[in-house]
Write an enzyme that holds these catalytic residues in place. Sequence first.
Site, PDB file in Angstrom:
ATOM      1  CB  SER A 105      -0.944  -0.041   1.184  1.00  0.00           C
ATOM      2  OG  SER A 105      -1.907   0.935   1.040  1.00  0.00           O
ATOM      3  CG  HIS A 106       0.675   3.796   3.478  1.00  0.00           C
ATOM      4  ND1 HIS A 106      -0.165   2.786   3.875  1.00  0.00           N
ATOM      5  CD2 HIS A 106       1.423   4.120   4.541  1.00  0.00           C
ATOM      6  CE1 HIS A 106       0.056   2.526   5.146  1.00  0.00           C
ATOM      7  NE2 HIS A 106       1.024   3.307   5.573  1.00  0.00           N
ATOM      8  CG  ASP A 245      -2.711   3.950  -1.269  1.00  0.00           C
ATOM      9  OD1 ASP A 245      -3.517   3.867  -2.206  1.00  0.00           O
ATOM     10  OD2 ASP A 245      -2.772   3.221  -0.262  1.00  0.00           O
ATOM     11  CG  ASP A 247      -3.097  -0.309  -2.302  1.00  0.00           C
ATOM     12  OD1 ASP A 247      -2.760   0.823  -1.922  1.00  0.00           O
ATOM     13  OD2 ASP A 247      -3.692  -1.115  -1.558  1.00  0.00           O
ATOM     14  CG  ASP A 249      -6.197   1.124  -0.517  1.00  0.00           C
ATOM     15  OD1 ASP A 249      -5.223   1.888  -0.635  1.00  0.00           O
ATOM     16  OD2 ASP A 249      -6.203   0.134   0.247  1.00  0.00           O
ATOM     17  NE  ARG A 250      -3.357   4.377   3.420  1.00  0.00           N
ATOM     18  CZ  ARG A 250      -2.726   4.646   4.545  1.00  0.00           C
ATOM     19  NH1 ARG A 250      -2.201   5.838   4.730  1.00  0.00           N
ATOM     20  NH2 ARG A 250      -2.614   3.744   5.488  1.00  0.00           N
ATOM     21  CE  LYS A 346      -7.190   2.536   2.852  1.00  0.00           C
ATOM     22  NZ  LYS A 346      -6.903   1.289   3.535  1.00  0.00           N
TER      23      LYS A 346
END
Length: 519
Positions: A105-106, A245, A247, A249-250, A346
Site C-alpha cells: 500500500s502506502h 497511494d 494500490d 485505495d487511499r 476503501k
Amino acid sequence: MSLTCFTKSTRPFEGQKPGTSGLRKAVKVFQQENYTENFVQCILSAMGGSLTGCTLVVGGDGRFFGKEAVDIIIKMCHDGILSTPCVSCVIRKYKTAGGIVLTASHNPGGPNADFGIKFNISNGGPAPDGVTNAIYDLSKHIVEYRICPEVKCNISVIGKQEYVVDSRPFTVEVIDSVNDYVEYMKEIFDFGIIKDLIRGASGTPLKVLINAMHGGHHPDPNLTYAADLVKALKEGEYGFGAAFDGDGDRNMILGHKAFFVTPSDSVAVIADNTDYIPYFKKHGVKGLARSMPTGCAIDRVAEKKGMEVFEVPTGWKYFGNLMDADRLSICGEESFGTGSDHIREKDGIWAVLAWLSILAGRKMSVEQVLLSHWDTYGRNFFTRYDYENCESEPCNKMMAVLDAMGSDKSMAGKKLSYGDKTYTIAKIDNFEYRDPIDGTVAKNQGVRILMSDGSRVVFRLSGTGSSGATVRLYIESYESNSSTFTKNAQEVLKPLVEIALQLSKLTEFTGRTLPTVIT
Ligand code: G16
C-alpha cells in the site's frame, strides 16, 4: 499431460503476523527461501477444506517482487496488476472464494523497500481478525507446503491458460486490470455530468490534477508525501486535485490553491450529499461509520439524518460485517480512506468521482462545499502527528503508561492547560470494539483521552509498518462558532497537541521533538 504437485518441507519463520492490513515486510524478507511460500500456504490452509472447483483472484499494485509472488501463488494454488479496490470489485463480481492482494500500500516499494501480502475473503474485504489470527497460528507450526513448479504462466497476456494438475483441470485467467472496475464506476456515477463539469459545459472548465503516487517513492497521499501535488495546486491553475497511494485505495482531496479537505471531513461531506450520486439514489443509505481515531464530523451528519453511525477500530476489515448486514453504506478513516458498500475496500478513485459528482451537482468549489458544510454542522478540527521509525520498546512503554492512566481514578476531572486554554479530562480508556454482527471483540485499539468539551486525544501505534514503531497522535476539537471555521487547524489545535505531548512524555520516551509527518 498432467502436471504433478510436490510437497516441500519447510520450517516456520517468526513474525508472520498480519498487521492492520496484511503481512508487510521488507522485500528482502519475502525473498528468503520458503518465506513467501509458507505464508501463502497458511492462507490456503486457513481457508479450510479443498480448493477444488473454486476461483481465487490474485492481483497487486505492481511493485517490485510482485511478479515473482504471483508466480509462486499460481504454482501453489493450482489455482498482474490490480488496484486493491479493483481486486475487491472482481472478487464480488465473479463470486470467487477470495483473493490475494500483493501490496504494501502506502509503504515505499523497490528492492530495498517493502512488499506485502493480504488475503481478502469472499465478500471482497480484508480478512477479519479471526482469519488473520488463524493464518498466524498456522505460520508458527508449518512444516510443509504444496507446489507445482511446472506450471508456467505468462501473466502479461490476457486470456485463459489451461493446465491439468494432479489429474484435475486448473485454469489461470489473466484479466484486464481495469475493465470490470470502470464498468462498475459507470453504474455508480453519472459520467456525463462529471464530463460536463470538467469541460465547463455550463461555466468555467474545472482543471483537475491527479497524482497516482507509486511505489518508488513514499506513496502515502498526504500533505507531506504528496508535496508536489500541493505545490502545483497552490499555483492556482487547478480547481481540484487528488492523490492516491500505490494500490489506489487511499485518497487525498484538495481544492483550488491546495485547500485541504481532511479525510474526516471528506467522508462527512460525501455522506451529506448522497443525492448527487446515482448509486445511493438507487440503493439508499443504510448507515454511516468511521474508525475510532477519525474525526467525528460524520457523526453529526448521521444524527441530523437519523441514521446509525458506527465507531470501529482502525482497519477497513471492521466495516465489512456491517455492510454485509445492510447496516452500513458510507464510511471513512482519517488515514485517507473513503468508501462505500459498492465494494469491501476503501476506494480512492470512487472518492474522487464522488467529489466531482458533488461539485457538479452543487455548482460550488471544494472550499465552498466545506464552508457550507461547517455552517450546517460546525467544524471538527482534526490533525494527526506521526512519529515514524521509532524504536519499538520505548513506544510500547509509553503506550503502557498511557493505558494505565485509564484505570487511575485520579485522572478524571484533572485540568490540563497550555497558554490560555484549559481542558478537563472526562475519561481515559483503551478502545475496545464488539462487532455488533458476530460479537467478536477487538481490544487495545488505541488510548483515548476524552475531554469534557468533546475534544479528543488518541494515541495508537501503527499496524502497517514493516519494522520499528510509528506513533500516531490524533487530535480533535469541535467548534460551533462560525468565526473560527476558516482558522488554521494547526493553530486551533496547538494547545491540545502540547497538552497531549506533556501528558504522554512522548519526547522523553521516543527522543523525538518533532513529528515526521503532520496531516
Ligand atoms: C491500512 C488499512 C486501513 C487503516 C490503515 C491504518 O491502510 O487498510 O484501513 O486505516 O492501514 O494504518 P496504521 O495502522 O499504520 O495506522 P493501507 O492503505 O495501508 O492498506
